[in-house]
Design an enzyme around this catalytic site. Structure first.
Site, PDB file in Angstrom:
ATOM      1  CE  LYS A 148      -1.781   1.625   4.007  1.00 38.36           C
ATOM      2  NZ  LYS A 148      -1.543   3.049   4.312  1.00 38.36           N
ATOM      3  CG  ASN A 149       2.217   2.783   3.523  1.00 39.88           C
ATOM      4  OD1 ASN A 149       1.064   3.096   3.218  1.00 39.88           O
ATOM      5  ND2 ASN A 149       2.603   2.613   4.785  1.00 39.88           N
TER       6      ASN A 149
ATOM      7  NE  ARG B  17       0.063  12.432   7.560  1.00 40.38           N
ATOM      8  CZ  ARG B  17       0.487  13.627   7.904  1.00 40.38           C
ATOM      9  NH1 ARG B  17      -0.321  14.473   8.471  1.00 40.38           N
ATOM     10  NH2 ARG B  17       1.736  13.973   7.699  1.00 40.38           N
TER      11      ARG B  17
ATOM     12  CB  CYS C 214      -5.309  11.165  11.420  1.00 39.18           C
ATOM     13  SG  CYS C 214      -3.828  10.249  11.737  1.00 39.18           S
TER      14      CYS C 214
ATOM     15  NE  ARG D 273       0.339  10.311  10.322  1.00 42.85           N
ATOM     16  CZ  ARG D 273      -0.097   9.408   9.459  1.00 42.85           C
ATOM     17  NH1 ARG D 273      -1.316   8.974   9.520  1.00 42.85           N
ATOM     18  NH2 ARG D 273       0.708   8.945   8.531  1.00 42.85           N
TER      19      ARG D 273
ATOM     20  CB  VAL E 269       2.080  18.748   6.144  1.00 45.29           C
ATOM     21  CG1 VAL E 269       1.269  17.478   6.031  1.00 45.29           C
ATOM     22  CG2 VAL E 269       1.172  19.956   6.339  1.00 45.29           C
ATOM     23  CG  ASP E 270       6.532  20.718  10.486  1.00 43.81           C
ATOM     24  OD1 ASP E 270       5.997  19.596  10.391  1.00 43.81           O
ATOM     25  OD2 ASP E 270       7.476  20.946  11.255  1.00 43.81           O
ATOM     26  CG  LEU E 271       9.498  18.247   9.021  1.00 47.13           C
ATOM     27  CD1 LEU E 271       9.986  16.936   9.618  1.00 47.13           C
ATOM     28  CD2 LEU E 271      10.543  19.348   9.235  1.00 47.13           C
TER      29      LEU E 271
ATOM     30  CG  ASP F 225       3.045   1.519   9.466  1.00 45.85           C
ATOM     31  OD1 ASP F 225       2.597   2.363  10.267  1.00 45.85           O
ATOM     32  OD2 ASP F 225       3.333   1.790   8.285  1.00 45.85           O
TER      33      ASP F 225
ATOM     34  CB  ILE G 247       7.096   6.670  14.578  1.00 52.88           C
ATOM     35  CG1 ILE G 247       8.321   5.771  14.412  1.00 52.88           C
ATOM     36  CG2 ILE G 247       6.805   7.449  13.289  1.00 52.88           C
ATOM     37  CD1 ILE G 247       9.553   6.423  13.886  1.00 52.88           C
TER      38      ILE G 247
ATOM     39  NE  ARG H 121      -7.808   4.444   5.052  1.00 49.26           N
ATOM     40  CZ  ARG H 121      -7.392   5.604   5.514  1.00 49.26           C
ATOM     41  NH1 ARG H 121      -7.827   6.061   6.659  1.00 49.26           N
ATOM     42  NH2 ARG H 121      -6.533   6.323   4.821  1.00 49.26           N
TER      43      ARG H 121
HETATM   44  N1  EPU Z   1       6.413  14.679  10.901  1.00 51.23           N
HETATM   45  C1  EPU Z   1       6.525  16.010  11.231  1.00 51.23           C
HETATM   46  N2  EPU Z   1       6.377  16.931  10.233  1.00 51.23           N
HETATM   47  C2  EPU Z   1       6.125  16.581   8.948  1.00 51.23           C
HETATM   48  C3  EPU Z   1       6.022  15.206   8.617  1.00 51.23           C
HETATM   49  C4  EPU Z   1       6.178  14.277   9.622  1.00 51.23           C
HETATM   50  O1  EPU Z   1       6.741  16.360  12.380  1.00 51.23           O
HETATM   51  O2  EPU Z   1       5.986  17.471   8.108  1.00 51.23           O
HETATM   52  C5  EPU Z   1       6.567  13.664  11.959  1.00 51.23           C
HETATM   53  C6  EPU Z   1       5.323  12.821  12.151  1.00 51.23           C
HETATM   54  O3  EPU Z   1       4.357  13.461  12.970  1.00 51.23           O
HETATM   55  C7  EPU Z   1       5.886  11.566  12.762  1.00 51.23           C
HETATM   56  C8  EPU Z   1       7.237  11.430  12.076  1.00 51.23           C
HETATM   57  O4  EPU Z   1       7.547  12.732  11.566  1.00 51.23           O
HETATM   58  O5  EPU Z   1       6.094  11.753  14.137  1.00 51.23           O
HETATM   59  C9  EPU Z   1       7.294  10.433  10.943  1.00 51.23           C
HETATM   60  O6  EPU Z   1       6.216  10.653  10.052  1.00 51.23           O
HETATM   61  P1  EPU Z   1       6.337  10.301   8.500  1.00 51.23           P
HETATM   62  O7  EPU Z   1       6.321  11.564   7.733  1.00 51.23           O
HETATM   63  O8  EPU Z   1       7.502   9.393   8.301  1.00 51.23           O
HETATM   64  O9  EPU Z   1       4.982   9.502   8.243  1.00 51.23           O
HETATM   65  P2  EPU Z   1       4.047   9.554   6.967  1.00 51.23           P
HETATM   66  O10 EPU Z   1       4.847   9.770   5.742  1.00 51.23           O
HETATM   67  O11 EPU Z   1       2.905  10.444   7.227  1.00 51.23           O
HETATM   68  C10 EPU Z   1       4.228   7.000   6.397  1.00 51.23           C
HETATM   69  C11 EPU Z   1       3.280   5.863   6.230  1.00 51.23           C
HETATM   70  C12 EPU Z   1       2.708   5.489   7.588  1.00 51.23           C
HETATM   71  C13 EPU Z   1       3.863   5.093   8.507  1.00 51.23           C
HETATM   72  C14 EPU Z   1       4.879   6.246   8.588  1.00 51.23           C
HETATM   73  C15 EPU Z   1       6.109   5.904   9.394  1.00 51.23           C
HETATM   74  C16 EPU Z   1       2.386   6.047   3.991  1.00 51.23           C
HETATM   75  C17 EPU Z   1       1.228   6.315   3.097  1.00 51.23           C
HETATM   76  N3  EPU Z   1       2.208   6.217   5.297  1.00 51.23           N
HETATM   77  O12 EPU Z   1       3.482   8.076   6.940  1.00 51.23           O
HETATM   78  O13 EPU Z   1       1.856   4.368   7.398  1.00 51.23           O
HETATM   79  O14 EPU Z   1       3.384   4.795   9.788  1.00 51.23           O
HETATM   80  O15 EPU Z   1       5.307   6.611   7.258  1.00 51.23           O
HETATM   81  O16 EPU Z   1       6.761   4.800   8.870  1.00 51.23           O
HETATM   82  O17 EPU Z   1       3.444   5.659   3.513  1.00 51.23           O
HETATM   83  C18 EPU Z   1      -0.022   2.986   7.766  1.00 51.23           C
HETATM   84  O18 EPU Z   1       0.236   2.440   6.680  1.00 51.23           O
HETATM   85  O19 EPU Z   1      -0.866   2.516   8.584  1.00 51.23           O
HETATM   86  C19 EPU Z   1       0.683   4.214   8.108  1.00 51.23           C
HETATM   87  C20 EPU Z   1       0.250   5.055   9.055  1.00 51.23           C
END
Ligand code: EPU
Length: 429
Positions: free
Chosen positions: A22-23, A102, A126, A131, A133-135, A316, A338, A408
């Protein structure tokens, strides 16, 4: 709303085919926005999130064609999608669509890179934490986009195109890394990403982008270098196997006992989780067909695990491991680093008789002699499947409500488990 009924106590034996990830599928579909030519994706899982992303892309003017069935194909084969973003007619991703998933926020990267503008709704919080999106926004800004936030929307503009730059992530982020790589692929000049996520799905997407004509090196390491190109073309790519689905079924076998081949699974995608399972008492052998996992009779040993970015133990699989440890002989500790609030399964596991204490990011799980079936529900995908794992070992009947969370991210879950002997069925309505 559908529910799943499970009667625990039966060992699992047979074969479970592992679907495409999925990811990886979601960012690969989003990458189609980078080119006017057709991207063909094979081994795409049939998941609610894939259908939803098809709708989101459709809103930008993307056509998605699903290939018909071929001779000899069964439901175990993934689907093939032909995705064409020849004409992007709308650069806005509206709130009502982005709020449902997301990862759809990531469309901001290909839209700004190819069209010079994007207007994407903030995804909002969520069930598993804030979660932010600043980065992701920082990454696009580093490539020269001007960012405004207005009415809950991120408005990105780069009328003269993006230019390469240095992006240093203060924290490892999967979505940030996908976004940065996609945007940099069409930027003018070279981009260097430091502290990039190393997840296998990042490598899969980079491989596909390189087939489309991108120049990305270092994907899978913490330093990724992208030489921007003026245009990307079409390509054909097969989605890598889902390591989280693999780990989930491996834990189901460890929980229920038995012997199952996880077909197409690749051990190098989840070595940390396999090591933990081995430590807990499961046995496993890998060959060119997949991973064969078994537990026969032996008690489960407790574990000490901390989730962290790849290659460490994945967040996950945290809920699933916790479900497994409810039956260990002794006390386990699991630390979630995480997501700050990814413990919704704890109170539902308690309904089945689990003994778990939470202290901030640390869970202490005291193994119990027996779990007993009960009605349960969970508010996210991985939490829901942890309840299925617990139910496989619980005495009597468990009803898992809100099955749409499972749909999902798990393809034909009840079918895959029942073919291996589990007493599991979907109750419609
Ligand atoms: N974070 C920030 N700012 C940002 C982005 C992330 O502070 O702008 C923080 C997050 O809040 C978190 C950490 O950085 O504490 C890591 O988040 P990451 O960005 O790596 O997560 P993501 O890209 O939103 C993906 C997967 C998630 C998985 C995470 C971690 C997809 C579609 N989603 O999410 O998968 O848990 O990486 O490996 O690839 C799931 O499949 O159930 C799922 C939640």
């Amino acid at each position: 709303m559908d529910r799943i009924r499970i009667v625990g106590g039966r060992p699992l034996s047979g074969t479970i085919p592992i679907s495409g990830a999925k990811n990886a599928t979601l960012p690969l579909m989003i990458a189609s926005l980078l080119t006017e030519e057709t991207l063909v994706l094979d081994n795409v899982p049939r998941l609610a999130d894939v259908g939803l992303l098809q709708r989101i892309l459709g809103n930008h003017g993307v056509d998605v064609m699903v290939s018909g069935k071929r001779s000899g194909e069964t439901a175990d084969h993934g689907q093939t999608l032909h995705i064409s973003a020849a004409h992007i007619v709308d650069t806005t991703a509206p709130y009502d669509l982005v709020s449902k998933m997301r990862a759809s926020f990531w469309v901001i990267a290909p839209l700004i890179a190819r069209m010079g503008e994007a207007r994407v709704s903030m995804p909002g919080g969520c069930a598993i934490g804030t979660r932010p999106v600043d980065l992701l926004i920082m990454a696009i800004e580093r490539l020269g986009a001007k960012i405004d936030i207005e009415g809950g929307y991120v408005i990105a503009q780069a009328p003269k195109g993006l230019r390469g730059g240095e992006i240093v992530f203060p924290k490892v982020t999967v979505g940030g890394t996908h976004t940065a790589i996609m945007a940099a692929s069409l930027a003018n000049g070279t981009t260097v990403i430091e502290n990039a996520a190393r997840e296998p799905e990042i490598v899969d997407v980079a491989d596909c982008l390189n087939k489309m004509g991108a120049r990305i090196s270092g994907a899978g390491t913490s330093r990724v270098i992208i030489e921007g190109v003026a245009k990307l073309g079409g390509a054909r790519h097969s989605v890598l196997p889902d390591r989280i689905e693999t780990g989930t079924y491996a834990m189901a076998v460890a929980m229920a006992g038995g012997d199952v081949l996880l077909q197409n699974a690749r051990p190098e995608l989840l070595q940390a989780a396999l090591d933990v399972l081995q430590g807990a008492g499961a046995t496993m052998v890998s060959n060119n067909q997949g991973i064969r996992i078994a537990r026969n009779g032996s008690a489960l040993a407790p574990v000490e695990v901390t989730t962290a970015p790849f290659p460490a133990f994945p967040t996950d699989l945290q809920a699933q491991l916790m479900a497994l440890m409810t039956r260990a002989r002794g006390t386990s500790h699991i630390v979630e680093t995480i997501f700050e609030n990814r413990f919704m399964h704890v109170q539902e596991l308690a309904r089945l008789g689990a003994r778990i204490q939470l202290d901030g990011e640390k869970a202490t799980i005291e193994g119990v002699e027996r779990l007993k079936g009960a009605p349960v529900m969970a508010t996210d995908l991985r939490a829901s499947v942890s309840l299925v794992i617990a139910a496989l070992a619980a005495e009597g009947e468990t009803i898992v409500n809100r099955v749409y969370h499972l749909d999902r991210g798990f393809e034909r879950l009840e079918d895959k488990l029942s073919r291996c002997g589990a007493a599991i069925e979907r109750l419609a309505g």
